[in-house]
Design a protein around this motif. Structure first.
Motif, PDB file in Angstrom:
ATOM      1  N   ALA A  98      31.101  13.945  -4.518  1.00 54.13           N
ATOM      2  CA  ALA A  98      32.216  14.126  -3.806  1.00 54.13           C
ATOM      3  C   ALA A  98      33.108  12.760  -3.592  1.00 54.13           C
ATOM      4  CB  ALA A  98      32.162  14.557  -2.338  1.00 54.13           C
ATOM      5  N   ALA A  99      32.557  11.668  -3.623  1.00 51.91           N
ATOM      6  CA  ALA A  99      33.135  10.285  -3.601  1.00 51.91           C
ATOM      7  C   ALA A  99      33.373   9.663  -5.064  1.00 51.91           C
ATOM      8  CB  ALA A  99      32.318   9.471  -2.837  1.00 51.91           C
ATOM      9  N   GLY A 100      33.086  10.683  -6.090  1.00 49.72           N
ATOM     10  CA  GLY A 100      33.378  10.429  -7.524  1.00 49.72           C
ATOM     11  C   GLY A 100      32.434   9.386  -8.115  1.00 49.72           C
ATOM     12  N   LYS A 101      31.192   9.298  -7.165  1.00 49.05           N
ATOM     13  CA  LYS A 101      30.263   8.320  -7.810  1.00 49.05           C
ATOM     14  C   LYS A 101      28.830   9.181  -7.919  1.00 49.05           C
ATOM     15  CE  LYS A 101      32.107   4.679  -5.158  1.00 49.05           C
ATOM     16  NZ  LYS A 101      32.073   3.368  -5.788  1.00 49.05           N
ATOM     17  N   PRO A 102      28.640  10.239  -8.946  1.00 45.34           N
ATOM     18  CA  PRO A 102      27.395  10.930  -9.277  1.00 45.34           C
ATOM     19  C   PRO A 102      26.102  10.015  -9.321  1.00 45.34           C
ATOM     20  CG  PRO A 102      28.538  11.129 -11.049  1.00 45.34           C
ATOM     21  CD  PRO A 102      29.578  10.680 -10.072  1.00 45.34           C
ATOM     22  N   GLY A 103      25.147  10.254  -8.775  1.00 43.26           N
ATOM     23  CA  GLY A 103      24.134   9.138  -8.967  1.00 43.26           C
ATOM     24  C   GLY A 103      22.595   9.908  -8.589  1.00 43.26           C
ATOM     25  N   MET A 104      21.831   9.145  -8.770  1.00 48.79           N
ATOM     26  CA  MET A 104      20.344   9.391  -8.897  1.00 48.79           C
ATOM     27  C   MET A 104      19.526   8.870  -7.769  1.00 48.79           C
ATOM     28  SD  MET A 104      19.751   9.502 -12.821  1.00 48.79           S
ATOM     29  CE  MET A 104      20.461   7.993 -12.840  1.00 48.79           C
ATOM     30  N   THR A 105      18.898   9.365  -7.092  1.00 50.40           N
ATOM     31  CA  THR A 105      18.052   9.113  -6.121  1.00 50.40           C
ATOM     32  C   THR A 105      17.018   7.821  -6.163  1.00 50.40           C
ATOM     33  OG1 THR A 105      17.855  11.049  -5.003  1.00 50.40           O
ATOM     34  CG2 THR A 105      16.260   9.135  -4.042  1.00 50.40           C
ATOM     35  N   ILE A 106      17.111   6.829  -6.001  1.00 51.75           N
ATOM     36  CA  ILE A 106      16.102   5.690  -6.272  1.00 51.75           C
ATOM     37  C   ILE A 106      15.129   5.329  -5.114  1.00 51.75           C
ATOM     38  CG2 ILE A 106      17.231   4.743  -8.170  1.00 51.75           C
ATOM     39  CD1 ILE A 106      18.158   2.265  -6.542  1.00 51.75           C
ATOM     40  N   SER A 107      15.715   5.718  -4.025  1.00 57.17           N
ATOM     41  CA  SER A 107      14.953   5.325  -2.639  1.00 57.17           C
ATOM     42  C   SER A 107      15.228   6.613  -1.700  1.00 57.17           C
ATOM     43  CB  SER A 107      15.149   4.267  -2.054  1.00 57.17           C
ATOM     44  OG  SER A 107      14.582   3.668  -0.932  1.00 57.17           O
ATOM     45  N   PHE A 108      14.323   7.115  -1.152  1.00 59.10           N
ATOM     46  CA  PHE A 108      14.460   7.809   0.027  1.00 59.10           C
ATOM     47  C   PHE A 108      13.706   7.796   1.080  1.00 59.10           C
ATOM     48  CE2 PHE A 108      14.292  12.135   1.949  1.00 59.10           C
ATOM     49  CZ  PHE A 108      15.683  12.572   2.097  1.00 59.10           C
ATOM     50  N   GLN A 109      14.136   7.683   2.370  1.00 56.10           N
ATOM     51  CA  GLN A 109      13.165   7.426   3.409  1.00 56.10           C
ATOM     52  C   GLN A 109      13.683   8.312   4.758  1.00 56.10           C
ATOM     53  OE1 GLN A 109      13.314   3.741   5.447  1.00 56.10           O
ATOM     54  NE2 GLN A 109      11.168   3.532   5.121  1.00 56.10           N
ATOM     55  N   MET A 110      12.864   9.381   5.113  1.00 55.65           N
ATOM     56  CA  MET A 110      13.164  10.344   6.110  1.00 55.65           C
ATOM     57  C   MET A 110      12.288  10.120   7.194  1.00 55.65           C
ATOM     58  SD  MET A 110      13.508  14.339   5.427  1.00 55.65           S
ATOM     59  CE  MET A 110      11.693  14.728   5.403  1.00 55.65           C
ATOM     60  N   ARG A 111      13.046  10.430   8.671  1.00 56.62           N
ATOM     61  CA  ARG A 111      12.260  10.240   9.824  1.00 56.62           C
ATOM     62  C   ARG A 111      12.400  11.587  10.683  1.00 56.62           C
ATOM     63  NH1 ARG A 111      14.719   6.203   8.252  1.00 56.62           N
ATOM     64  NH2 ARG A 111      16.858   6.691   9.231  1.00 56.62           N
ATOM     65  N   TYR A 112      11.500  12.167  11.288  1.00 61.24           N
ATOM     66  CA  TYR A 112      11.648  13.107  12.193  1.00 61.24           C
ATOM     67  C   TYR A 112      11.864  12.667  13.513  1.00 61.24           C
ATOM     68  CZ  TYR A 112      10.648  16.481   8.595  1.00 61.24           C
ATOM     69  OH  TYR A 112      10.492  17.283   7.326  1.00 61.24           O
ATOM     70  N   ARG A 113      12.895  12.977  14.408  1.00 63.87           N
ATOM     71  CA  ARG A 113      12.876  12.442  15.454  1.00 63.87           C
ATOM     72  C   ARG A 113      12.839  13.199  16.761  1.00 63.87           C
ATOM     73  NH1 ARG A 113      18.791   9.207  15.043  1.00 63.87           N
ATOM     74  NH2 ARG A 113      18.116   8.940  17.552  1.00 63.87           N
ATOM     75  N   GLY A 114      12.501  14.445  16.386  1.00 63.68           N
ATOM     76  CA  GLY A 114      12.277  15.650  17.443  1.00 63.68           C
ATOM     77  C   GLY A 114      11.960  16.752  16.444  1.00 63.68           C
ATOM     78  N   PRO A 115      11.129  17.869  17.466  1.00 56.10           N
ATOM     79  CA  PRO A 115      10.950  18.995  16.749  1.00 56.10           C
ATOM     80  C   PRO A 115      11.995  19.831  16.101  1.00 56.10           C
ATOM     81  CG  PRO A 115      10.701  19.203  19.247  1.00 56.10           C
ATOM     82  CD  PRO A 115      11.243  17.815  18.699  1.00 56.10           C
ATOM     83  N   VAL A 116      11.941  20.370  15.068  1.00 58.30           N
ATOM     84  CA  VAL A 116      12.979  21.256  14.438  1.00 58.30           C
ATOM     85  C   VAL A 116      12.600  22.701  14.496  1.00 58.30           C
ATOM     86  CG1 VAL A 116      13.998  21.918  12.116  1.00 58.30           C
ATOM     87  CG2 VAL A 116      13.191  19.453  12.657  1.00 58.30           C
ATOM     88  N   PRO A 117      13.344  23.228  15.328  1.00 63.35           N
ATOM     89  CA  PRO A 117      13.110  24.805  15.706  1.00 63.35           C
ATOM     90  C   PRO A 117      13.323  25.760  14.497  1.00 63.35           C
ATOM     91  CG  PRO A 117      15.549  23.987  16.465  1.00 63.35           C
ATOM     92  CD  PRO A 117      14.811  23.045  16.024  1.00 63.35           C
ATOM     93  N   LEU A 118      12.531  26.677  14.428  1.00 61.49           N
ATOM     94  CA  LEU A 118      12.730  27.686  13.447  1.00 61.49           C
ATOM     95  C   LEU A 118      13.979  28.808  13.791  1.00 61.49           C
ATOM     96  CD1 LEU A 118       8.683  28.466  12.824  1.00 61.49           C
ATOM     97  CD2 LEU A 118      10.381  27.101  11.549  1.00 61.49           C
ATOM     98  N   ALA A 119      14.273  29.522  12.728  1.00 58.99           N
ATOM     99  CA  ALA A 119      15.286  30.640  12.913  1.00 58.99           C
ATOM    100  C   ALA A 119      16.621  30.303  13.871  1.00 58.99           C
ATOM    101  CB  ALA A 119      14.514  31.955  13.769  1.00 58.99           C
ATOM    102  N   THR A 120      16.840  29.007  13.630  1.00 59.44           N
ATOM    103  CA  THR A 120      17.865  28.043  14.182  1.00 59.44           C
ATOM    104  C   THR A 120      19.062  27.694  13.314  1.00 59.44           C
ATOM    105  OG1 THR A 120      16.608  27.776  16.182  1.00 59.44           O
ATOM    106  CG2 THR A 120      18.760  26.532  16.053  1.00 59.44           C
ATOM    107  N   PRO A 121      20.353  28.073  13.351  1.00 60.78           N
ATOM    108  CA  PRO A 121      21.123  27.076  12.293  1.00 60.78           C
ATOM    109  C   PRO A 121      20.962  25.553  12.650  1.00 60.78           C
ATOM    110  CG  PRO A 121      22.410  29.087  13.470  1.00 60.78           C
ATOM    111  CD  PRO A 121      21.032  28.740  14.062  1.00 60.78           C
TER     112      PRO A 121
END
Length: 107
Positions: free
Chosen positions: A13-36
């Motif tokens: 969308a910013a006009g810079k299509p790219g490919m992932t070279i690094s990705f780090q994810m953190r869960y900061r709380g429980p993720v509920p099911l059946a919830t938007p």
């Protein structure tokens, strides 16, 4: 993988299509099911062809309470390589619609 995909679309969308070279994810709380769960991603900076991004997932009821957060680094290929790697994109818009025209991609 949802945040990785969303970050990729933020790059596009910013006009810079790219490919992932690094990705780090953190869960900061429980993720509920059946919830938007609204997810967002935005570019936080660039350095030459590197694009730095942050993505987040929250609930509709509490959008300021982040449940999942991710940081990514994407690499924008050289323009000629981008046309080969991302042929369906005009590099500023989303994928083609049924008639073959590109349409804006909501991020």
């Amino acid at each position: 993988m949802l945040l990785d995909e969303l970050m990729g679309w933020a790059c596009t969308a910013a006009g810079k299509p790219g490919m992932t070279i690094s990705f780090q994810m953190r869960y900061r709380g429980p993720v509920p099911l059946a919830t938007p769960l609204p997810a967002t991603a935005h570019i936080t900076g660039t350095d030459d062809r590197k694009i730095f991004l942050r993505g987040r997932i929250a609930t509709e009821q509490h959008p300021s309470s982040i449940l999942v957060e991710a940081d990514g680094v994407f690499l924008a290929p050289a323009p000629e390589a981008a046309r080969t790697l991302f042929p369906a994109l005009d590099h500023t818009r989303g994928p083609p619609n049924d008639e073959g025209a590109t349409r804006p991609r909501e991020i």
